[in-house]
Design a protein around this motif. Structure first.
Motif, PDB file in Angstrom:
ATOM      1  N   ASP A  89     -11.822   3.530  -9.693  1.00 38.56           N
ATOM      2  CA  ASP A  89     -12.088   4.748 -10.461  1.00 38.56           C
ATOM      3  C   ASP A  89     -11.045   4.936 -11.564  1.00 38.56           C
ATOM      4  OD1 ASP A  89     -14.277   5.528  -8.796  1.00 38.56           O
ATOM      5  OD2 ASP A  89     -12.890   6.530  -7.411  1.00 38.56           O
ATOM      6  N   GLN A 110      -9.552   9.536  -6.559  1.00 41.28           N
ATOM      7  CA  GLN A 110      -9.869   8.282  -7.246  1.00 41.28           C
ATOM      8  C   GLN A 110      -9.346   7.066  -6.488  1.00 41.28           C
ATOM      9  OE1 GLN A 110      -8.461   8.300 -11.292  1.00 41.28           O
ATOM     10  NE2 GLN A 110     -10.069   9.685 -11.984  1.00 41.28           N
ATOM     11  N   THR A 111     -10.183   6.057  -6.413  1.00 38.62           N
ATOM     12  CA  THR A 111      -9.755   4.740  -5.941  1.00 38.62           C
ATOM     13  C   THR A 111      -9.144   4.015  -7.139  1.00 38.62           C
ATOM     14  OG1 THR A 111     -11.824   3.653  -6.532  1.00 38.62           O
ATOM     15  CG2 THR A 111     -11.689   4.642  -4.303  1.00 38.62           C
ATOM     16  N   ASN A 149       0.809  -1.208   0.000  1.00 41.74           N
ATOM     17  CA  ASN A 149       0.000   0.000   0.000  1.00 41.74           C
ATOM     18  C   ASN A 149       0.852   1.272   0.000  1.00 41.74           C
ATOM     19  OD1 ASN A 149      -2.706  -1.078  -0.041  1.00 41.74           O
ATOM     20  ND2 ASN A 149      -2.285  -1.834   2.016  1.00 41.74           N
ATOM     21  N   ASP A 205      -5.093  -2.337  -0.503  1.00 43.21           N
ATOM     22  CA  ASP A 205      -6.379  -1.753  -0.102  1.00 43.21           C
ATOM     23  C   ASP A 205      -7.039  -1.077  -1.300  1.00 43.21           C
ATOM     24  OD1 ASP A 205      -8.504  -0.371   0.986  1.00 43.21           O
ATOM     25  OD2 ASP A 205      -7.317   0.629   2.542  1.00 43.21           O
ATOM     26  N   ALA A 236      -9.620   0.656  -1.396  1.00 41.58           N
ATOM     27  CA  ALA A 236     -10.345   1.872  -1.021  1.00 41.58           C
ATOM     28  C   ALA A 236      -9.443   3.101  -0.912  1.00 41.58           C
ATOM     29  CB  ALA A 236     -11.087   1.657   0.302  1.00 41.58           C
ATOM     30  N   ILE A 237      -8.129   2.925  -1.038  1.00 42.37           N
ATOM     31  CA  ILE A 237      -7.208   4.066  -0.948  1.00 42.37           C
ATOM     32  C   ILE A 237      -7.465   5.016  -2.115  1.00 42.37           C
ATOM     33  CG2 ILE A 237      -4.787   4.760  -1.196  1.00 42.37           C
ATOM     34  CD1 ILE A 237      -3.991   2.305   0.393  1.00 42.37           C
ATOM     35  N   THR A 238      -7.523   6.306  -1.806  1.00 44.10           N
ATOM     36  CA  THR A 238      -7.727   7.308  -2.852  1.00 44.10           C
ATOM     37  C   THR A 238      -6.476   8.150  -3.042  1.00 44.10           C
ATOM     38  OG1 THR A 238      -8.640   8.888  -1.269  1.00 44.10           O
ATOM     39  CG2 THR A 238     -10.218   7.479  -2.419  1.00 44.10           C
ATOM     40  N   HIS A 292      -3.322   1.300  -8.020  1.00 44.49           N
ATOM     41  CA  HIS A 292      -3.784   2.341  -8.948  1.00 44.49           C
ATOM     42  C   HIS A 292      -3.070   2.185 -10.301  1.00 44.49           C
ATOM     43  CE1 HIS A 292      -5.116   4.643  -5.337  1.00 44.49           C
ATOM     44  NE2 HIS A 292      -5.960   5.221  -6.174  1.00 44.49           N
ATOM     45  N   GLN A 342     -19.054   1.912  -1.456  1.00 48.39           N
ATOM     46  CA  GLN A 342     -18.461   3.014  -2.205  1.00 48.39           C
ATOM     47  C   GLN A 342     -18.902   2.868  -3.655  1.00 48.39           C
ATOM     48  OE1 GLN A 342     -14.207   2.806  -1.841  1.00 48.39           O
ATOM     49  NE2 GLN A 342     -14.103   4.916  -1.249  1.00 48.39           N
TER      50      GLN A 342
END
Length: 124
Positions: A98, A94-95, A50, A81, A83-85, A61, A117
């Protein structure tokens, strides 16, 4: 030594300038097959799954942006994770899902959608 092996060695030694030079000279080093092997090796060596770069984006990402589903799954299996943006730049807020959606990787985005989410399209 194969070029991909030199890339892995440079990455493991933290030689960022050398990694950038090698990739600029041979972009094929970042093929999906090579990326999967590099990610697996770095995770085995204790890389932070992460870990974030300056704008808050993670390896997950990046895998999602490139549409590398196998790499994304490897990262998720290692505890990434979803859900990390991102916290800055064009991907702010953005996750990974996204990011995948923004690049048109719809199936990958759907696999990463976090319960509770919504995956938001940058196109409205």
């Amino acid at each position: 030594m194969r070029p991909v092996d030199r890339l892995v060695a440079a990455a493991l030694l933290g030689q960022v300038t050398e990694v950038r030079r090698m990739v600029a000279a041979d972009p094929a080093l970042l093929s999906a097959r090579n990326m999967f092997g590099l990610v697996r090796l770095l995770l085995e060596r204790g890389a932070d799954v992460n870990g974030r770069r300056g704008d808050g984006m993670t390896a997950l990402h990046s895998a999602c942006w490139r549409g590398l589903g196998r790499v994304a799954q490897e990262l998720l299996d290692a505890g990434a994770d979803p859900a990390i943006t991102a916290v800055a730049g064009p991907h702010r807020g953005q996750t990974p899902a996204d990011t995948a959606l923004a690049q048109g990787h719809l199936l990958l985005a759907a696999r990463l959608d976090v319960p509770g989410q919504s995956v938001s399209s940058p196109y409205g």
